[in-house]
Design a protein around this motif. Structure first.
Motif, mmCIF file in Angstrom:
data_model
loop_
_atom_site.group_PDB
_atom_site.id
_atom_site.type_symbol
_atom_site.label_atom_id
_atom_site.label_comp_id
_atom_site.label_asym_id
_atom_site.label_seq_id
_atom_site.Cartn_x
_atom_site.Cartn_y
_atom_site.Cartn_z
ATOM 1 N N GLN A 39 8.024 4.604 3.266
ATOM 2 C CA GLN A 39 6.629 4.939 3.544
ATOM 3 C C GLN A 39 5.759 3.789 3.051
ATOM 4 O O GLN A 39 6.197 2.947 2.274
ATOM 5 N N GLY A 40 4.515 3.762 3.514
ATOM 6 C CA GLY A 40 3.582 2.733 3.095
ATOM 7 C C GLY A 40 3.650 1.495 3.981
ATOM 8 O O GLY A 40 4.423 1.434 4.942
ATOM 9 N N GLN A 93 8.491 3.891 -5.721
ATOM 10 C CA GLN A 93 7.979 5.113 -5.100
ATOM 11 C C GLN A 93 6.462 5.166 -5.173
ATOM 12 O O GLN A 93 5.873 5.151 -6.249
ATOM 13 N N ASP A 94 5.828 5.155 -3.995
ATOM 14 C CA ASP A 94 4.387 5.377 -3.838
ATOM 15 C C ASP A 94 3.566 4.475 -4.777
ATOM 16 O O ASP A 94 2.738 4.960 -5.542
ATOM 17 N N GLN A 95 3.809 3.170 -4.687
ATOM 18 C CA GLN A 95 3.068 2.225 -5.515
ATOM 19 C C GLN A 95 2.293 1.231 -4.664
ATOM 20 O O GLN A 95 2.684 0.926 -3.535
ATOM 21 N N SER A 96 1.208 0.730 -5.237
ATOM 22 C CA SER A 96 0.362 -0.243 -4.553
ATOM 23 C C SER A 96 0.072 -1.409 -5.485
ATOM 24 O O SER A 96 -0.088 -1.214 -6.696
ATOM 25 N N PRO A 98 14.890 6.422 -4.617
ATOM 26 C CA PRO A 98 13.948 5.338 -4.348
ATOM 27 C C PRO A 98 13.945 4.292 -5.472
ATOM 28 O O PRO A 98 14.018 4.630 -6.654
ATOM 29 N N GLY A 154 9.328 1.785 -12.059
ATOM 30 C CA GLY A 154 8.516 1.254 -10.973
ATOM 31 C C GLY A 154 8.137 -0.189 -11.209
ATOM 32 O O GLY A 154 8.908 -0.969 -11.776
ATOM 33 N N GLN A 160 0.832 -1.198 0.000
ATOM 34 C CA GLN A 160 0.000 0.000 0.000
ATOM 35 C C GLN A 160 0.866 1.247 0.000
ATOM 36 O O GLN A 160 1.574 1.518 0.985
ATOM 37 N N ASN A 161 0.848 1.983 -1.128
ATOM 38 C CA ASN A 161 1.570 3.264 -1.243
ATOM 39 C C ASN A 161 3.013 3.139 -0.736
ATOM 40 O O ASN A 161 3.494 3.948 0.034
ATOM 41 N N ILE A 162 3.690 2.124 -1.224
ATOM 42 C CA ILE A 162 5.001 1.789 -0.686
ATOM 43 C C ILE A 162 6.112 2.539 -1.424
ATOM 44 O O ILE A 162 6.083 2.680 -2.643
ATOM 45 N N THR A 163 7.075 3.010 -0.644
ATOM 46 C CA THR A 163 8.307 3.564 -1.179
ATOM 47 C C THR A 163 9.456 2.839 -0.497
ATOM 48 O O THR A 163 9.513 2.796 0.732
#
Length: 239
Positions: free
Chosen positions: A56-57, A19-22, A16, A216, A5-8
């Motif tokens: 993050q995430g 970056q900010d992927q789910s 990174p 990504g 979930q929204n992982i970086t």
């Protein structure tokens, strides 16, 4: 199920790898994580396993946040096989596989009759029962991969993560391990993710491909238009 979930994630916060992927990896499937050497496949697997925290995430396995689970609980959720070689030459193969029962035994680590049966079944599943009493230092790389997989099966986790399990194997060995992982996913209901840069075994045996590129992550079935384009890109780079 594995959910990102929204992982970086990154080894260097300034650069990174993801970056900010789910994305969600379904239960009882084999997913091949593909990408070039050094692209971050191992780092992503470590994040899935709860070994490396994301910047993050969250990462969850069957609804459990891997970064907030106890070590014992995590060991009952996910088994991890790294690229490190086995360096326990004096152990028998059966003794090494029995270590997979550690999350389920008491403080003294004694195996019950049920534990012993689970170890025997794990060896049989990977076709290594005849190697049970052989010393680990006397087996080949391919046989060692199977023994480590048996240890993971003995751990009885819903998820198994493997980092380059077909490295240093000959071509038949790569296909055999990939096919075995596919059978375990479908017949035993395991959610299995393994990293590789060997495209053909992955396309033949995996339910899904997870492509790690500079841009990504891409997640799709091998026969999807998106993954066919990935294959053409890989093959074009080799020619």
């Amino acid at each position: 199920m594995i959910e990102l979930q929204n992982i970086t994630i990154a080894n260097n916060p300034k650069h990174p790898l993801v970056q900010d992927q789910s994305l969600s990896i379904p239960r009882a499937t084999l997913t091949a994580l593909i990408g070039r050497n050094g692209c971050g496949k191992s780092t992503l697997l470590r994040a899935m396993a709860g070994i490396q925290r994301p910047l993050q995430g969250t990462v969850t396995i069957n609804g459990v946040d891997v970064n907030h689970a106890s070590a014992r609980k995590l060991a009952r959720l996910v088994a991890v096989i790294t690229t490190e070689s086995i360096k326990v030459d004096n152990l028998t193969c059966r003794q090494l596989v029995s270590y997979g029962r550690a999350p389920h035994t008491g403080m003294l680590g004694r195996l019950s009759a049920s534990d012993e049966q689970i170890v025997d079944e794990a060896l049989q599943t990977v076709g290594m029962e005849q190697f049970a009493q052989r010393k680990v230092g006397q087996i080949s790389d391919g046989e060692g991969r199977r023994i480590l997989l048996a240890r993971a099966l003995a751990q009885q986790t819903p998820v198994i993560l493997l980092d380059e399990p077909t490295s240093f194997l000959d071509v038949p060995g790569r296909y055999e391990i990939s096919a075995l992982l596919g059978r375990l996913a479908r017949e035993q209901g395991k959610t299995i993710v393994y990293s590789t840069h060997e495209l053909d075994p992955a396309y033949l045996n995996a339910d899904n491909l997870l492509y790690k590129s500079k841009q990504g992550l891409k997640f799709a079935a091998p026969d999807s238009a998106e993954m066919q384009a990935v294959r053409r890109e890989f093959e074009g780079a080799r020619n």
